[in-house]
Design an enzyme around this catalytic site. Structure first.
Site, PDB file in Angstrom:
ATOM      1  N   ALA A 114      44.438  40.368  23.700  1.00  7.37           N
ATOM      2  CA  ALA A 114      43.369  39.521  23.161  1.00  7.37           C
ATOM      3  C   ALA A 114      43.355  38.141  23.822  1.00  7.37           C
ATOM      4  CB  ALA A 114      43.550  39.362  21.653  1.00  7.37           C
ATOM      5  N   PRO A 115      42.162  37.545  23.996  1.00  5.79           N
ATOM      6  CA  PRO A 115      40.840  38.000  23.536  1.00  5.79           C
ATOM      7  C   PRO A 115      40.128  38.970  24.480  1.00  5.79           C
ATOM      8  CG  PRO A 115      40.642  35.825  24.511  1.00  5.79           C
ATOM      9  CD  PRO A 115      42.110  36.182  24.565  1.00  5.79           C
ATOM     10  N   GLY A 116      40.800  39.398  25.550  1.00  4.13           N
ATOM     11  CA  GLY A 116      40.219  40.476  26.339  1.00  4.13           C
ATOM     12  C   GLY A 116      39.609  40.079  27.674  1.00  4.13           C
ATOM     13  N   GLY A 117      39.875  38.862  28.128  1.00 15.27           N
ATOM     14  CA  GLY A 117      39.362  38.461  29.447  1.00 15.27           C
ATOM     15  C   GLY A 117      39.808  39.445  30.519  1.00 15.27           C
ATOM     16  N   LYS A 118      41.089  39.758  30.472  1.00 16.95           N
ATOM     17  CA  LYS A 118      41.616  40.637  31.533  1.00 16.95           C
ATOM     18  C   LYS A 118      41.338  42.101  31.207  1.00 16.95           C
ATOM     19  CE  LYS A 118      44.852  37.045  32.573  1.00 16.95           C
ATOM     20  NZ  LYS A 118      44.652  36.305  31.293  1.00 16.95           N
ATOM     21  N   ARG A 141      43.213  37.984  16.376  1.00 22.78           N
ATOM     22  CA  ARG A 141      42.850  37.963  17.797  1.00 22.78           C
ATOM     23  C   ARG A 141      42.306  39.331  18.243  1.00 22.78           C
ATOM     24  NH1 ARG A 141      44.630  33.630  21.011  1.00 22.78           N
ATOM     25  NH2 ARG A 141      44.954  34.983  22.806  1.00 22.78           N
ATOM     26  N   ASP A 179      50.414  40.302  30.627  1.00 26.19           N
ATOM     27  CA  ASP A 179      49.938  38.906  30.634  1.00 26.19           C
ATOM     28  C   ASP A 179      50.621  38.257  29.429  1.00 26.19           C
ATOM     29  OD1 ASP A 179      48.316  36.725  31.446  1.00 26.19           O
ATOM     30  OD2 ASP A 179      46.841  37.230  29.912  1.00 26.19           O
ATOM     31  N   CYS A 228      50.414  31.767  31.818  1.00 24.95           N
ATOM     32  CA  CYS A 228      49.658  30.550  32.143  1.00 24.95           C
ATOM     33  C   CYS A 228      50.583  29.339  31.979  1.00 24.95           C
ATOM     34  CB  CYS A 228      48.393  30.430  31.310  1.00 24.95           C
ATOM     35  SG  CYS A 228      48.685  30.207  29.561  1.00 24.95           S
TER      36      CYS A 228
END
Ligand SMILES: C[S@@+](CC[C@H](N)C(=O)[O-])C[C@H]1O[C@@H](n2cnc3c(N)ncnc32)[C@H](O)[C@@H]1O
Length: 292
Positions: A114-118, A141, A179, A228
């Site tokens: 989550a939130p699912g960008g990747k 999330r 991630d 990140c």
């Protein structure tokens, strides 16, 4: 005297880093990107539609990612956004999915989704085929993950709400994206004060998640580890530890030249990458599991 000089040098270094990051925060506000959902609309068509509404877009090294130079409105409130024609994402966070490079036949595990960008980027690269298991521990999330997958129209993704270390160890995947949850970075969250304890807490959790990933990765399968956070303990130290303790994991070397226009350097471990300000800081490493 020497001690005093050291103190002065450290203070100057700290102030320089603060100024650097503060400047980066200001820059970052001007660094907004959209990733076009090419399964719903072509890049050219979306670009034309948005430009007709007064949005100023700039090309990047990827033909389906644009930098938003100027927009008269919030990019998260357009009909095109609600129709799932694009995702708002930093260009740094686009790198892990491209690096994993899944194919249409792959069975993919996205361990912290989550939130699912990747997740949605992986689904797009797989052209809505193959399968993705998207795992997320946090129920709230998970809602944003579900809404992003639905909005963008992906059917190849199954979501589960659990701790990724508890997934069924009989499962096997061709590709895994880890991630990992991390302490974050000052550019994204300038109010956050992180302590050594926070960093070590995250590092421990990252290793646990990594061990699970290795267990469920097929022989010959590939894994991308990203955070990140710019902290060595959460990045290069994890890579060193995994390579030292898992003889069946080898590093696939990445190179800065593959990502033109993004501010990045090689990490302390050769073949790993670190995105640096003014882009959102990110760390990326790629592995292959060999036969024991
Ligand atoms: C860095 S964010 C992931 C961002 C996401 N990959 C994306 O691109 O949108 C980390 C996510 O991992 C989740 N998480 C933390 N620990 C987890 C665990 N043990 N198992 C599964 N998910 C976890 C957090 O709730 C958070 O949503």
């Amino acid at each position: 005297m020497v001690e005093n000089q050291k103190k002065i040098i450290n203070t100057v270094a700290d102030i320089t880093i603060l100024i650097y990051y503060y400047t980066a925060v200001v820059f970052l506000e001007n660094l907004q990107f959209i990733r076009v959902n090419t399964l719903k609309i072509s890049s050219e068509e979306l670009k034309t539609r948005l430009e007709e509404k007064g949005v100023n877009l700039e090309d990047t090294f990827l033909d389906y990612v644009f930098r938003v130079v100027k927009s008269p409105f919030s990019m998260g409130s357009t009909p095109e956004y609600l129709l799932g024609y694009y995702f708002l994402q930093s260009i740094s966070s686009i790198i892990p999915s491209i690096t994993l490079n899944p194919s249409k036949d792959d069975e993919v595990l996205d361990m912290c989704a989550a939130p699912g960008g990747k997740t949605t980027h992986l689904a797009q690269l797989m052209e809505n085929e193959g399968s993705i298991l998207a795992v997320e521990i946090n129920k709230n999330r998970l809602k944003s993950l579900r809404s992003n997958i639905n909005r963008m129209g992906f059917k190849n993704t199954l979501m589960i709400n659990t701790n990724a270390v508890n997934i069924d160890k009989k499962l096997r995947f061709d590709k895994i994206l880890l991630d990992a949850p991390c302490t974050g970075n000052e550019v994204k969250d300038s109010n956050r004060v992180k302590t050594k304890r926070d960093i070590l807490f995250c590092a421990k959790r990252q290793v646990e998640l990594f061990r699970t990933a290795i267990e469920v990765l097929k022989d010959g399968g590939e894994l991308v580890y990203s955070t990140c956070s710019p902290e060595i303990e959460e990045d290069e130290d994890i890579v060193r530890y995994i390579l030292k303790t898992n003889k069946n994991m080898e590093l696939i070397e990445l190179t800065v030249d593959d990502f033109p226009g993004i501010n990045m350097i090689e990490g302390e471990v050769k073949g790993t990458l670190k995105v640096i300000p003014p882009n959102e800081p990110f760390f990326i490493a790629k592995f292959r599991k060999t036969k024991n």
